[in-house]
Design a protein around this motif. Structure first.
Motif, short mmCIF file in Angstrom:
data_model
loop_
_atom_site.label_atom_id
_atom_site.label_comp_id
_atom_site.label_asym_id
_atom_site.label_seq_id
_atom_site.Cartn_x
_atom_site.Cartn_y
_atom_site.Cartn_z
N MET A 52 0.83 -1.17 0.00
CA MET A 52 0.00 0.00 0.00
C MET A 52 0.87 1.24 0.00
SD MET A 52 -3.58 -0.10 1.99
CE MET A 52 -4.38 1.44 1.73
N PHE A 53 0.51 2.26 0.75
CA PHE A 53 1.32 3.47 0.81
C PHE A 53 2.45 3.24 1.78
CE2 PHE A 53 -3.03 5.03 -0.05
CZ PHE A 53 -2.80 5.53 -1.32
N ASP A 54 3.64 3.63 1.38
CA ASP A 54 4.80 3.48 2.25
C ASP A 54 5.20 4.85 2.75
OD1 ASP A 54 6.86 2.31 3.60
OD2 ASP A 54 8.22 2.26 1.87
N VAL A 55 4.75 5.18 3.94
CA VAL A 55 5.04 6.48 4.54
C VAL A 55 6.00 6.23 5.69
CG1 VAL A 55 4.08 8.51 5.67
CG2 VAL A 55 2.79 7.34 3.89
N GLY A 56 7.22 6.72 5.55
CA GLY A 56 8.22 6.55 6.60
C GLY A 56 8.11 7.67 7.62
N ALA A 57 9.04 7.64 8.58
CA ALA A 57 9.03 8.64 9.65
C ALA A 57 9.33 10.03 9.11
CB ALA A 57 10.03 8.24 10.73
N ALA A 58 10.25 10.15 8.17
CA ALA A 58 10.62 11.46 7.62
C ALA A 58 9.44 12.08 6.87
CB ALA A 58 11.82 11.33 6.70
N GLU A 59 8.75 11.28 6.06
CA GLU A 59 7.61 11.80 5.32
C GLU A 59 6.49 12.22 6.26
OE1 GLU A 59 8.96 8.82 4.53
OE2 GLU A 59 9.74 9.05 2.49
N LEU A 60 6.26 11.44 7.31
CA LEU A 60 5.23 11.76 8.28
C LEU A 60 5.56 13.07 9.00
CD1 LEU A 60 2.58 10.62 9.38
CD2 LEU A 60 3.89 9.47 11.15
N LEU A 61 6.83 13.29 9.33
CA LEU A 61 7.25 14.52 9.99
C LEU A 61 7.01 15.72 9.09
CD1 LEU A 61 8.60 15.81 12.46
CD2 LEU A 61 10.80 15.47 11.31
N VAL A 62 7.29 15.59 7.81
CA VAL A 62 7.05 16.69 6.86
C VAL A 62 5.56 16.99 6.77
CG1 VAL A 62 7.19 17.33 4.40
CG2 VAL A 62 9.15 16.27 5.53
N ILE A 63 4.72 15.97 6.71
CA ILE A 63 3.28 16.17 6.64
C ILE A 63 2.77 16.89 7.88
CG2 ILE A 63 1.05 14.96 6.62
CD1 ILE A 63 2.39 12.83 4.84
N VAL A 64 3.25 16.51 9.06
CA VAL A 64 2.82 17.15 10.31
C VAL A 64 3.25 18.61 10.34
CG1 VAL A 64 3.19 17.15 12.81
CG2 VAL A 64 2.72 15.01 11.64
N VAL A 65 4.48 18.91 9.94
CA VAL A 65 4.96 20.30 9.95
C VAL A 65 4.15 21.14 8.98
CG1 VAL A 65 6.93 21.78 9.35
CG2 VAL A 65 7.28 19.73 10.75
N VAL A 66 3.89 20.65 7.78
CA VAL A 66 3.09 21.40 6.81
C VAL A 66 1.67 21.59 7.32
CG1 VAL A 66 2.08 21.29 4.48
CG2 VAL A 66 4.48 20.73 4.82
N ALA A 67 1.08 20.55 7.96
CA ALA A 67 -0.27 20.68 8.49
C ALA A 67 -0.32 21.73 9.59
CB ALA A 67 -0.74 19.33 9.03
#
Length: 149
Positions: A1-16
């Motif tokens: 499925m979607f492969d979201v690592g820790a770095a990508e998740l951190l970027v999404i949280v900061v942008v949100a």
């Protein structure tokens, strides 16, 4: 499925946090949680529907095979009796010395062998019988009634 690592998740949280702002973040997270829950329920419902369709297709296939096999059997044995060519009359070879056992009979009233067998059986001591006293055990300072001596 979607492969979201820790770095990508951190970027999404900061942008949100930058776009939505810390004040409206709890409401946005609740909304996102509701959407995710709905997606999971819909995918579960879809998956169970597909599984049910596959199971029904397998059942129909098995019923078709059973029906065809039943037709073959009914064509081979139309009266339900003996198979084509007949059944063997004697399954066991003749002269093997196999005879049926004699019928069981109840023992006679005065049968001494049955009485002897019953008398040979060791019957357990009754539960009310006094246990045998061992000389190895010291006696207690109580008499049989449970009172002090």
């Amino acid at each position: 499925m979607f492969d979201v690592g820790a770095a990508e998740l951190l970027v999404i949280v900061v942008v949100a946090i930058l776009v939505i702002g810390p004040k409206d973040m709890p409401a946005a997270m609740r909304t996102a949680g509701r959407w995710i829950g709905k997606l999971r329920r819909i995918s579960s419902h879809f998956r169970s529907g597909i599984d049910e369709m596959v199971r029904q297709a397998e059942i129909e296939d098995m019923e078709e095979k059973w029906s065809q096999r039943n037709k073959e059997i009914m064509a081979r044995y139309p009266t339900g009796g003996e198979p084509e060519g007949g059944a063997p009359e004697n399954i066991l070879p003749a002269g093997e010395g196999m005879e049926p056992l004699p019928p069981r009979s109840a023992p006679a009233v005065g049968d001494t062998t049955a009485e002897a067998a019953v008398n040979k059986v060791d019957r357990p001591a009754s539960p009310r019988a006094e246990p045998a006293r061992s000389t190895d055990e010291p006696s207690l300072p109580f008499d049989e009634d449970g009172k002090d001596r």
